[in-house]
Structure formats: C-alpha cells, structure tokens
Scaffold this motif. Structure first.
Motif, PDB file in Angstrom:
ATOM      1  N   SER A 105      43.374  73.246 -25.598  1.00  0.00           N
ATOM      2  CA  SER A 105      43.489  72.945 -27.030  1.00  0.00           C
ATOM      3  C   SER A 105      44.802  73.471 -27.597  1.00  0.00           C
ATOM      4  CB  SER A 105      42.295  73.542 -27.789  1.00  0.00           C
ATOM      5  OG  SER A 105      42.255  74.944 -27.627  1.00  0.00           O
ATOM      6  N   LYS A 106      45.205  74.666 -27.160  1.00  0.00           N
ATOM      7  CA  LYS A 106      46.468  75.220 -27.638  1.00  0.00           C
ATOM      8  C   LYS A 106      47.655  74.396 -27.141  1.00  0.00           C
ATOM      9  CE  LYS A 106      48.162  79.132 -26.066  1.00  0.00           C
ATOM     10  NZ  LYS A 106      48.433  80.568 -25.820  1.00  0.00           N
ATOM     11  N   SER A 107      47.579  73.932 -25.893  1.00  0.00           N
ATOM     12  CA  SER A 107      48.655  73.116 -25.336  1.00  0.00           C
ATOM     13  C   SER A 107      48.778  71.798 -26.085  1.00  0.00           C
ATOM     14  CB  SER A 107      48.409  72.853 -23.842  1.00  0.00           C
ATOM     15  OG  SER A 107      48.426  74.065 -23.115  1.00  0.00           O
ATOM     16  N   SER A 142      52.593  78.274 -24.675  1.00  0.00           N
ATOM     17  CA  SER A 142      51.361  77.756 -24.091  1.00  0.00           C
ATOM     18  C   SER A 142      50.793  78.710 -23.045  1.00  0.00           C
ATOM     19  CB  SER A 142      51.632  76.381 -23.471  1.00  0.00           C
ATOM     20  OG  SER A 142      50.460  75.836 -22.918  1.00  0.00           O
ATOM     21  N   ASP A 178      51.255  81.972 -23.141  1.00  0.00           N
ATOM     22  CA  ASP A 178      51.140  83.295 -23.756  1.00  0.00           C
ATOM     23  C   ASP A 178      52.189  84.275 -23.244  1.00  0.00           C
ATOM     24  OD1 ASP A 178      49.053  82.751 -25.490  1.00  0.00           O
ATOM     25  OD2 ASP A 178      47.522  83.135 -23.975  1.00  0.00           O
ATOM     26  N   GLN A 203      35.607  78.755 -21.107  1.00  0.00           N
ATOM     27  CA  GLN A 203      36.038  78.882 -22.497  1.00  0.00           C
ATOM     28  C   GLN A 203      37.538  79.129 -22.576  1.00  0.00           C
ATOM     29  OE1 GLN A 203      33.911  81.864 -24.629  1.00  0.00           O
ATOM     30  NE2 GLN A 203      34.770  81.301 -26.617  1.00  0.00           N
ATOM     31  N   GLU A 204      38.043  79.941 -21.622  1.00  0.00           N
ATOM     32  CA  GLU A 204      39.483  80.207 -21.604  1.00  0.00           C
ATOM     33  C   GLU A 204      40.270  78.940 -21.290  1.00  0.00           C
ATOM     34  OE1 GLU A 204      42.744  83.036 -19.274  1.00  0.00           O
ATOM     35  OE2 GLU A 204      40.586  83.307 -18.924  1.00  0.00           O
ATOM     36  N   THR A 205      39.734  78.116 -20.375  1.00  0.00           N
ATOM     37  CA  THR A 205      40.394  76.852 -20.021  1.00  0.00           C
ATOM     38  C   THR A 205      40.472  75.919 -21.224  1.00  0.00           C
ATOM     39  OG1 THR A 205      39.578  77.032 -17.743  1.00  0.00           O
ATOM     40  CG2 THR A 205      40.341  74.858 -18.477  1.00  0.00           C
ATOM     41  N   LEU A 206      39.375  75.807 -21.956  1.00  0.00           N
ATOM     42  CA  LEU A 206      39.365  74.955 -23.159  1.00  0.00           C
ATOM     43  C   LEU A 206      40.345  75.469 -24.202  1.00  0.00           C
ATOM     44  CD1 LEU A 206      35.527  74.280 -23.547  1.00  0.00           C
ATOM     45  CD2 LEU A 206      37.301  72.664 -22.808  1.00  0.00           C
ATOM     46  N   TYR A 207      40.453  76.805 -24.297  1.00  0.00           N
ATOM     47  CA  TYR A 207      41.388  77.400 -25.255  1.00  0.00           C
ATOM     48  C   TYR A 207      42.830  77.036 -24.896  1.00  0.00           C
ATOM     49  CZ  TYR A 207      44.326  80.983 -27.386  1.00  0.00           C
ATOM     50  OH  TYR A 207      45.325  81.628 -28.053  1.00  0.00           O
ATOM     51  N   VAL A 208      43.159  77.123 -23.591  1.00  0.00           N
ATOM     52  CA  VAL A 208      44.513  76.795 -23.134  1.00  0.00           C
ATOM     53  C   VAL A 208      44.814  75.314 -23.368  1.00  0.00           C
ATOM     54  CG1 VAL A 208      46.024  76.624 -21.120  1.00  0.00           C
ATOM     55  CG2 VAL A 208      44.596  78.653 -21.433  1.00  0.00           C
TER      56      VAL A 208
END
Length: 285
Positions: A9-11, A52, A54, A2-7
């Motif tokens: 999508s944010k990128s 990207s 944080d 989930q953290e990978t997908l968040y990074v």
C-alpha cells in the motif's frame, strides 16, 4: 502478511506521488528531456525507492521530493523569462554542417565523430552528405538537417497546384472490433462501415485494422495476408461520373436544333466545367 500489505500500500501511494511529480515537472518524450529534468527524474525514483524500503524517513523523503519538483519548475519558468538563463540551463544549439561543409571543431565540442554524424543523418532519411546544406544539433541532442534547394522533394506548391486539405485518419476497426467513437467523429455509422466491407467482399472478423480518411476512403489490413484487398476509388469514380455528365451535356447541345435547349445545355456544361476545375485537386490528388 500485514507487513506485506503495508509495504504494498505504501509503494502504491509513493508510486502515485512519483507519477504526479513527474507530470508536474513536464510532459515530454524521454528522448527530448532536458538534462536537468532527467537528473530530477532519477533522483525522484531513487528517493521513492528508499522511502518504500524505509531506508529514509517519510518526512525527509517528502522534503527531497518537493525540492526536486520545485527546482525544475522554477528553472523552467526562469528559462522562459530569460534567454540567457535558458542557454545556461539547457545549453544552446550547435551548427554541425554549414553551407555543405562539416564543422569539425563543433563536432569535437559535442563529442561526435564523423560516423556518428552520418548515422544521425541516415536516421533522418539522408544517405548522401552532398545533399545537406545545413545541420544543427538542438539543445536536447536532436539533429535537424536542411537540404540543398535542388535536393528538396518537389511539393504541390512548387508546381503551383492546389491540393485538398487532409484531416487525421481515424482508426475504426481494431482486432476485428468496430470502434464507435472514431467512426461517429467522422459523421459515419456502423451500418455504413459494414456496407463498405460488404462491397469489398471482406468480413469484419478478418479485419485486423481499418482506417477511414476525411474523404471516406478505407485502408485495410487483414489477418489473412493472402487475401487481395481491392483499392478504393471513391473519389476517382465520382470525378469520372461528373466528366461523363459533362460530356453528355456537350453531346445534347450538338444534337438539338432548339436554340433554348442548346443554350441551356451549353450553360450547364460550362457550370460543370468550373465545378470540375475546383474539385480536381480534391478528387484526383
């Protein structure tokens, strides 16, 4: 996960923001970017990367982004309104060669050596310094040269000749595939193109690239370089046919004894002669 997908999508979102920011600053070739704009691009890239990862907060990052987008746009606007501000921000051009003589002081000012100058001139297709009357370094670093009058290439205007206006050639085949849109923009269709290829004895699958100019002539590059491509002579053949018709009219006028017929042949011969004079720049140049 989930953290990978968040990074990711944010990128992606930050990439879109960075792309939009660069477009807002201005659309230029990277070699023509003004120094301040280039600095803005670097800062935007660094800030987006930090956001990207944080390493800085989104709120602080957006403030920096907005600032560094607004500054170049504002300065460009002021530069348009004021020549003094334009020169202060972007610098001014520097004369490197004047009346055929190198300005050594100006070379030192722009931190160029004689070899650097010669290399820049060679990149412009100028290998003999004696041919250059004037050379200037623009504010973006490009060097433009003006040749001496007796060294400039001869043009049709210099010879007093008319030439046909040329439109941009259209690429109609790429990798063996017909491109319908460029073809239709010329008022042509796929059947015409295939007929022209058949006349040359070339299959569509063997064509890597094909361009058509405004007069309907083809330039071909084939996958098989061993195949000899016949050179198109569409305009030359048309002119030759018109000349043959003109010669026939003259012959008919000499052979007939009928005054009316002779006058008709001579009249049409003269009309065709005027037409050929108008068409000659378009068909033979």
């Amino acid at each position: 996960m989930q953290e990978t997908l968040y990074v990711i999508s944010k990128s992606l979102a930050l990439f879109c923001i960075a792309w939009l920011s660069v477009r807002l600053i201005g659309k230029r070739n990277i070699t023509q970017v003004k120094p301040f704009n280039f600095l803005s691009y670097i800062i935007l890239a660094v800030v987006v990367a930090l956001m990207s990862l944080d390493l800085i907060s989104l709120s602080s990052g957006f403030v920096v982004l907005i600032t560094w987008v607004a500054l170049p746009i504002g300065l460009d606007y002021l530069a348009i309104k004021s020549q003094a501000i334009h020169q202060f921000i972007n610098g001014k051009e520097t004369v490197l060669i004047k009346h055929g003589k190198i300005m050594e002081e100006n070379l030192i000012q722009v931190r160029m050596t004689g070899e650097d100058l010669l290399a820049e001139l060679r990149s412009k297709g100028i290998f003999n310094l004696a041919e250059v009357e004037f050379a200037i370094m623009e504010s973006n670093g490009n060097i433009n040269a003006y040749l001496k009058s007796d060294k400039k290439p001869m043009t049709a205007h210099d010879l007093g000749k008319k030439v046909a206006p040329q439109a941009e050639p259209q690429t109609v085949i790429m990798d063996g595939n017909i491109l319908a849109e460029p073809l239709s923009s010329l008022g042509l269709n796929q059947e015409w193109l295939k007929t022209e290829l058949d006349k040359m004895g070339i299959s569509l699958e063997n064509v890597f690239l094909c361009q058509v100019d405004s007069s309907g002539e083809l330039f071909l590059d084939l996958f098989n370089d061993a195949v000899e491509i016949p050179q198109p002579k569409v305009k030359e053949l048309l002119y030759a046919n018109l000349e043959k018709i003109q010669a026939d009219l003259l012959a008919f006028s000499l052979q007939t004894e009928n005054k009316n017929a002779k006058g008709m042949y001579v009249k049409n011969y003269q009309k065709l002669d005027r037409l050929l004079n108008k068409l000659r720049p378009y068909l033979l140049n």
